[in-house]
Design an enzyme around this catalytic site. Structure first.
Site, short mmCIF file in Angstrom:
data_model
loop_
_atom_site.label_atom_id
_atom_site.label_comp_id
_atom_site.label_asym_id
_atom_site.label_seq_id
_atom_site.Cartn_x
_atom_site.Cartn_y
_atom_site.Cartn_z
N HIS B 78 0.84 -1.21 0.00
CA HIS B 78 0.00 0.00 0.00
C HIS B 78 0.88 1.25 0.00
CE1 HIS B 78 -2.86 3.07 1.25
NE2 HIS B 78 -2.13 3.30 2.31
N ASP B 107 6.00 21.54 -26.74
CA ASP B 107 5.98 20.20 -26.15
C ASP B 107 7.04 20.20 -25.06
OD1 ASP B 107 6.04 17.31 -25.70
OD2 ASP B 107 5.00 17.16 -27.62
N TRP B 143 7.12 0.11 3.87
CA TRP B 143 7.61 0.81 2.68
C TRP B 143 8.99 1.42 2.91
CZ3 TRP B 143 8.90 5.82 1.17
CH2 TRP B 143 8.76 6.80 2.13
N SER B 171 12.73 6.21 -14.18
CA SER B 171 11.60 6.95 -14.76
C SER B 171 11.48 8.35 -14.16
CB SER B 171 10.33 6.14 -14.53
OG SER B 171 9.21 6.97 -14.66
N SER B 172 11.56 8.44 -12.83
CA SER B 172 11.41 9.75 -12.19
C SER B 172 12.54 10.69 -12.60
CB SER B 172 11.45 9.63 -10.67
OG SER B 172 10.49 8.76 -10.23
N HIS B 255 13.40 12.05 3.27
CA HIS B 255 12.77 13.31 3.63
C HIS B 255 12.56 14.24 2.45
CE1 HIS B 255 10.61 15.51 6.50
NE2 HIS B 255 11.08 16.59 5.90
N GLU B 257 12.03 13.24 -0.38
CA GLU B 257 10.95 12.56 -1.09
C GLU B 257 9.57 13.05 -0.63
OE1 GLU B 257 10.52 10.51 -3.54
OE2 GLU B 257 8.48 9.80 -3.14
N TYR B 259 8.81 15.93 0.36
CA TYR B 259 8.57 17.25 -0.23
C TYR B 259 8.35 17.15 -1.73
CZ TYR B 259 9.63 19.01 4.31
OH TYR B 259 9.59 19.23 5.67
N SER B 270 -1.73 27.06 -5.31
CA SER B 270 -1.42 28.47 -5.60
C SER B 270 -1.96 28.91 -6.95
CB SER B 270 0.10 28.68 -5.57
OG SER B 270 0.62 28.26 -4.34
N HIS B 304 15.22 13.26 11.92
CA HIS B 304 14.06 13.33 12.81
C HIS B 304 13.16 12.12 12.63
CE1 HIS B 304 11.88 15.84 9.51
NE2 HIS B 304 11.59 14.58 9.37
N HIS B 305 13.44 11.29 11.61
CA HIS B 305 12.71 10.03 11.48
C HIS B 305 13.32 8.96 12.37
CE1 HIS B 305 10.36 11.29 7.93
NE2 HIS B 305 11.42 12.04 7.68
N THR B 330 6.77 27.14 5.53
CA THR B 330 5.45 26.55 5.31
C THR B 330 4.36 27.48 5.81
OG1 THR B 330 6.53 24.44 5.73
CG2 THR B 330 4.16 24.40 5.52
N LYS B 333 3.64 30.18 3.40
CA LYS B 333 2.75 29.74 2.32
C LYS B 333 1.29 29.76 2.77
CE LYS B 333 5.48 27.05 -0.71
NZ LYS B 333 4.85 27.71 -1.81
N ARG B 452 1.94 1.06 15.09
CA ARG B 452 1.57 0.91 13.69
C ARG B 452 2.00 -0.46 13.19
NH1 ARG B 452 5.94 4.63 10.41
NH2 ARG B 452 4.81 3.86 8.60
#
Lengths: 193, 537
Positions: B78, B107, B143, B171-172, B255, B257, B259, B270, B304-305, B330, B333, B452
């Site tokens: 998932h 294009d 994950w 790909s990315s 991290h 990722e 963002y 926006s 921090h993870h 943030t 924004k 979890r």
């Protein structure tokens, strides 16, 4: 080539170079991490291995307790423990201890012990002159052996530390040390199911 | 690279090819954008079914439906599918559709590579999903695939997982290179960087993040591959490696990722809020700088993870304060969005509703993130449902809602038809209620100590879990309304005008709806919006 194509080409060359560079940087993090831990002594790895310069001044004013721990990593079947769980030492004094290892299985096995020191600040001040963890340890089936450890705590150990824990985790590395191996001899062989 | 002019001129006369080859061989940014979006929608439903499997099992304590082994495979798949298969491709699809039209380019800069970067994805995800049918089952280590759980103790299918990650990484990266080349080299004459729409800006920054961290992800899975098959010990303590190193390298990727998954969402919102508030975006320049500072900060907060792995006090403090620092840009924004709406003449069409929900609910997710940033408190929150609540609040009503908003906002432009507004609003309200009913109780569960990634739990957690499962099914099934609405919008519906929305602004709205297969083959003339005109260009 049109100007647009030229600009695209040079930009893309730089971006691909950046990608390759970052792939390399990912691998560079591995030695960087080791260097970082060595400089800061953060992860409790023992850094001072091998002979130390002859230390004459033993500080009899102060005593440090060194606790010894032997732990098996998951499926490791050996019996593994220190001959004494705690030693009291003077800073500067050379001490000898031993860990008793016994292979209860019916086959030859090879083990590797990985040390760790807590608190990590003490790691820089613990000197291991000789240690069974420097080498791989083979034991025949049913064999028992005392594995030696010679160490010293130096006088620069911060004053607030009065107890150091030196812990060894014993890993089974029989598969890695013997290229030809049948599944039955592999103690973890059935742990995947 | 010479292919752009050739493709445009060779297909200019006869439009798209017929049949399946149109989609297989296409180099058209609109076709590829559509493919990405449809692929993402598919993955959203596959990942969603897995989420509902998880929630169904957690409906009551005890084991009712599935075995713990399969439960672990479900949580892992998932997460992987939603992150790499649903959210990221959806934003790449939006980028493909919108960036050339927003900057006035014919294009993407590299159309053939664009085709390739899309068509890798179905293969990558087929391979990843095929692990579910393999002996030993699919990856079951979460994950985040922490070693040695994902190396020494992994099921044999982990190798397929590694190659799938390699492929989606390639790909990315190709997609990101394409986006940067398009934005930097193909803007309409006269359009300066600080004239670009904010969606383009946020994607430019996201693309640089992708180039910086996707190779690190590729590196870390390569190390796993070597540990598993070639006898190295990067993460194996017995051989001198360190499992904690895995977490450092993974989160150095991980991290930025997160963002990558939220910055384009900021861009979408926006675009939408000024349209429906009928005012120019408040603080355009500060928005650009805030986005850039979030991107820079994302590289120095990764640990921090991992507050509980035994970092030294100095490390905990450093990562705690840098993490809290992110709240500043943030906050800029969020306040800019609110200020944009202030004294605007707002209307509440579906895209605006999703954007408003984004602002409110993403902020809730941001606040729980601040709670998690407090290192001493994190020791209690770590690996509990509080973390699950936090990142679902930023990803579902954050990223996913912004994608929904974008889809409704640009759907009339893409298809030439208006979608059904009443159905869109129904979809919004059911999703809004569903999301909150699902994820809000998880805060309480986490604070009460529910861990979890467990298939069974203690009795005191039963009520909130039951509520969350109801919410999940409500949210999941209400997405079918969206699918129905999109399909019927493609097939029929009221003709859309070129501007579609009264307050719309930007080059894409100067094209007819739907835009011709090849748009802006001649560069448009870009005129800077007049300072005093609240509606913008």
């Amino acid at each position: 080539m049109s100007p647009l194509q030229r600009r695209n080409r040079s930009l893309i060359t730089r971006l691909v170079a950046g990608t390759v560079l970052m792939f390399g940087f990912g691998f560079l993090l591995v030695p960087l991490y080791d260097v970082f831990c060595r400089v800061t002594g953060l992860n409790g790895k023992v850094l001072n291995n091998g002979p130390v310069a002859q230390v004459v001044d033993i500080n009899h004013e102060r005593r440090v307790r060194v606790q010894l721990l032997g732990v098996n990593n998951e499926a490791m079947p050996w019996r593994f423990q220190p001959d004494q769980s705690e030693i009291s030492v003077f800073p500067g004094e050379m001490k000898q201890a031993a860990f008793i290892a016994f292979n209860p299985t019916r086959h030859y096995m090879v083990a590797q012990a990985v040390p760790s020191v807590a608190p990590s600040e003490a790691a820089a001040h613990l000197h291991k002159v000789n240690c069974f963890c420097f080498e791989q340890q083979p034991l025949m089936a049913g064999e028992q052996r005392a594995m030696p450890l010679v160490f010293m705590v130096d006088n620069e150990l911060p004053q607030h530390i009065s107890t150091i824990t030196l812990s060894y985790t014993l890993f089974d590395i029989t598969p890695e040390s013997r290229p030809v191996l049948t599944l039955q001899q592999h103690p973890q062989g059935d742990s995947y199911e | 690279m010479g292919s752009l002019e050739q493709t445009v001129s060779s297909t200019d006369h006869h439009g798209p090819a017929k049949g399946i080859t149109r989609w297989l061989y296409t180099t058209n940014h609109k076709d590829i954008g559509t493919l990405y979006l449809l692929f993402s929608l598919n993955m959203f439903f596959i990942g969603g079914c897995m989420a509902l499997t998880i929630r169904a099992e957690l409906f009551q304590p005890g084991l009712q439906l599935i075995m713990p082994e399969f439960f672990n495979q479900m949580t892992t798949m998932h997460g992987l599918i939603m992150v790499f298969g649903a959210v990221m491709p959806a934003f790449v699809g939006l980028a493909n559709w919108m960036i050339p039209m927003m900057v006035g380019a014919p294009d993407m800069a590299l159309p053939r590579m664009n085709n390739w970067s899309f068509w890798i994805l179905p293969f990558a995800f087929s391979m990843m999903l095929s692990t579910l049918l393999m002996e030993g089952g699919a990856p079951n280590f979460g994950w985040t695939f922490y070693a040695p759980l994902s190396t020494t103790y992994a099921p044999p299918s982990v190798t397929f997982f590694i190659f799938a990650v390699h492929m989606m990484g390639i790909s990315s990266i190709m997609g990101a290179i394409n986006v940067i080349a398009t934005i930097l080299n193909m803007r309409a004459p006269g359009m300066k960087l600080m004239d670009m729409p904010l969606f383009v800006w946020t994607w430019l920054i996201t693309a640089f993040l992708l180039i910086a961290v996707m190779p690190v992800l590729a590196g870390v899975v390569t190390m796993m591959l070597m540990d598993i098959h070639f006898g190295t010990s990067f993460f194996d303590a017995a051989g001198g490696g360190d499992p904690v190193l895995f977490q450092h390298v993974f989160w150095f990727f991980g991290h930025p990722e997160v963002y990558i998954m939220i910055l384009p969402a900021f861009g979408v919102v926006s675009e939408i809020i000024p349209t429906f508030a009928r005012k120019r975006l408040f603080g355009y320049t500060s928005m650009v700088y805030a986005t850039a500072s979030i991107a820079v900060l994302s590289f120095i907060v990764w640990a921090h993870h991992m507050f509980t792995v035994g970092l030294p006090l100095v490390g905990e403090l450093f990562f705690m304060y840098t993490t809290m620092l992110i709240a500043v840009p943030t906050g800029v924004k969020v306040f800019n969005w609110v200020a944009t709406m202030f004294r605007g003449s707002m209307t509440f069409e579906t895209p605006m509703l999703f954007s408003l929900a984004f602002v409110v609910l993403f902020t809730i997710g941001g606040f729980s993130g601040l709670m998690l940033a407090i290192a001493p408190a994190d020791f209690q929150y770590h690996d509990t449902y509080f973390v699950v609540a936090h990142f679902h609040y930023v990803l579902v009503p954050g990223s996913v809602f912004s994608i929904m908003a974008a889809a409704y906002y640009w759907l009339p432009k893409w298809t030439g038809h208006m979608y059904n507004e009443a159905m869109g609003k129904l979809h919004f309200w059911l999703s809004f209620i569903g999301v909150n009913v699902t994820f809000f109780p998880m805060h309480f569960l986490g604070l009460a100590g529910m861990p979890r990634r467990i298939p069974d739990y203690a009795l005191q957690f039963a009520d909130f879990n039951m509520v969350a499962t109801f919410g999940a099914f409500l949210f999941g099934f209400s997405q079918l309304i969206f699918v129905y609405n999109v399909i019927s919008c493609i097939r029929s519906g009221k003709k859309a005008t070129a501007r579609v929305w009264e307050g719309s602004h930007g080059l894409e709205w100067t094209l007819p709806s739907p835009p011709p297969y090849h748009s802006f083959t001649e560069s448009p003339t870009f005129t800077r919006p007049h300072r005093n005109d609240d509606r913008g260009g």
